[in-house]
Design a protein around this motif. Structure first.
Motif, PDB file in Angstrom:
ATOM      1  N   THR A 147       2.341   1.672   3.322  1.00  0.00           N
ATOM      2  CA  THR A 147       3.080   0.540   3.900  1.00  0.00           C
ATOM      3  C   THR A 147       4.545   0.689   3.522  1.00  0.00           C
ATOM      4  OG1 THR A 147       1.149  -0.897   3.737  1.00  0.00           O
ATOM      5  CG2 THR A 147       3.271  -1.991   3.961  1.00  0.00           C
TER       6      THR A 147
ATOM      7  N   ARG B  82      -4.387  -5.003   6.900  1.00  0.00           N
ATOM      8  CA  ARG B  82      -5.237  -3.928   7.439  1.00  0.00           C
ATOM      9  C   ARG B  82      -6.674  -4.426   7.607  1.00  0.00           C
ATOM     10  NH1 ARG B  82      -2.135   0.914   6.917  1.00  0.00           N
ATOM     11  NH2 ARG B  82      -0.426   0.591   5.444  1.00  0.00           N
TER      12      ARG B  82
ATOM     13  N   ASP C  26       0.834  -1.205   0.000  1.00  0.00           N
ATOM     14  CA  ASP C  26       0.000   0.000   0.000  1.00  0.00           C
ATOM     15  C   ASP C  26       0.870   1.257   0.000  1.00  0.00           C
ATOM     16  OD1 ASP C  26      -2.151  -1.661   0.319  1.00  0.00           O
ATOM     17  OD2 ASP C  26      -2.228  -1.397   2.498  1.00  0.00           O
TER      18      ASP C  26
HETATM   19  N1  URA Z   1      -1.393  -5.959   3.844  1.00  0.00           N
HETATM   20  C1  URA Z   1      -1.835  -4.690   3.838  1.00  0.00           C
HETATM   21  O1  URA Z   1      -2.869  -4.392   4.420  1.00  0.00           O
HETATM   22  N2  URA Z   1      -1.114  -3.778   3.186  1.00  0.00           N
HETATM   23  C2  URA Z   1       0.031  -4.057   2.533  1.00  0.00           C
HETATM   24  O2  URA Z   1       0.658  -3.164   1.959  1.00  0.00           O
HETATM   25  C3  URA Z   1       0.475  -5.375   2.547  1.00  0.00           C
HETATM   26  C4  URA Z   1      -0.271  -6.315   3.203  1.00  0.00           C
END
Ligand code: URA
Length: 234
Positions: free
Chosen positions: A105, A189, A102
């Motif tokens: 992330t 998430r 993400d």
């Molecule tokens: N799970 C998520 O929620 N976000 C990511 O970037 C990777 C795994």
């Protein structure tokens, strides 16, 4: 190089699919239909699949990037956001991310021009385990942990068993490590949301036996021979 290998290395199709396309007359070499899957592509041959020229991939490059927040893991973004491609400054080959993290992330992201390996790693039947370090708010009760470990519904999909360990408890949040086997969009998430918690920070720290370790954010390194071999054998 055998025709199907040439096509799959370029990321255009799996080897099997390349054979199917060849037999179906969808592949041209130097403008002429080539229906022989065993054809050995020579230097200078122009290979087309479905009318699209497939550029040869010369050297295979495998990079491990520590993705910072605020970057998308696509090669371009129609909303003008920064992409991880901007962080790779001294690699002339056209490499691209394997899978997705993400925008917010951080952590381990593999990038390569080995389309065959990328497709295999992302295929659900080979999904490699991924471990994330998460900063989570909300009530992470015993019941929530049990649910996360055994499978939660994240909207039409029930996750398979995950490993979840609380690393440290703070007054208003928990540091948690979670290992999952699938790669659904925003999976970690959504898993915490499903038990009423919120992920405030998320960082991928390993993929199978490949570890981010102490690589600084925004920095990258080449994978070692051993790591490449490991990925090829998954
Ligand atoms: N799970 C998520 O929620 N976000 C990511 O970037 C990777 C795994």
């Amino acid at each position: 190089m055998r025709l199907n290998k040439y096509i799959s290395h370029a990321g255009a199709a799996s080897r099997r699919k390349a054979d199917e396309l060849t037999l179906a007359g969808k592949v041209r070499i130097n403008g002429k239909v080539m229906s022989e899957p065993g054809y050995d592509v020579a230097e200078g041959d122009v290979v087309e699949v479905d009318g699209k020229i497939i550029e040869p991939v010369s050297e295979m490059i495998y990079i491990l990037l520590n993705k910072p927040r605020g970057y998308v893991t696509t090669t371009s973004d129609d909303r003008g956001r920064r992409t991880v491609m901007e962080l790779i400054t001294d690699i002339p080959e056209r490499i691209y991310p394997v899978g997705r993290l993400d925008y917010n992330t951080t952590g381990l992201l593999i990038m390569t021009n080995d389309g065959e390996l990328a497709n295999r790693l992302m295929h659900p039947s080979h999904e490699v385990t991924k471990t994330y370090s998460a900063m989570v708010t909300g009530n992470l009760s015993k019941d929530s942990l049990w649910k996360l470990r055994n499978g939660v519904d994240i909207g039409g999909f029930v996750t398979s068993p995950a490993e979840v360990n609380i690393i440290k408890e703070h007054p208003h949040h928990h540091e948690v490590e979670i290992t999952i086997h699938e790669g659904k969009n925003r999976q970690v998430r959504k898993m915490f949301e499903a038990v009423g918690c919120n992920v405030r920070e998320l960082k991928r720290i390993s993929m199978g036996n490949i570890y981010l370790s102490r690589l600084a954010e925004g920095h990258y390194r080449k994978l070692t021979k051993k790591e490449i071999e490991y990925l090829r054998n998954i």
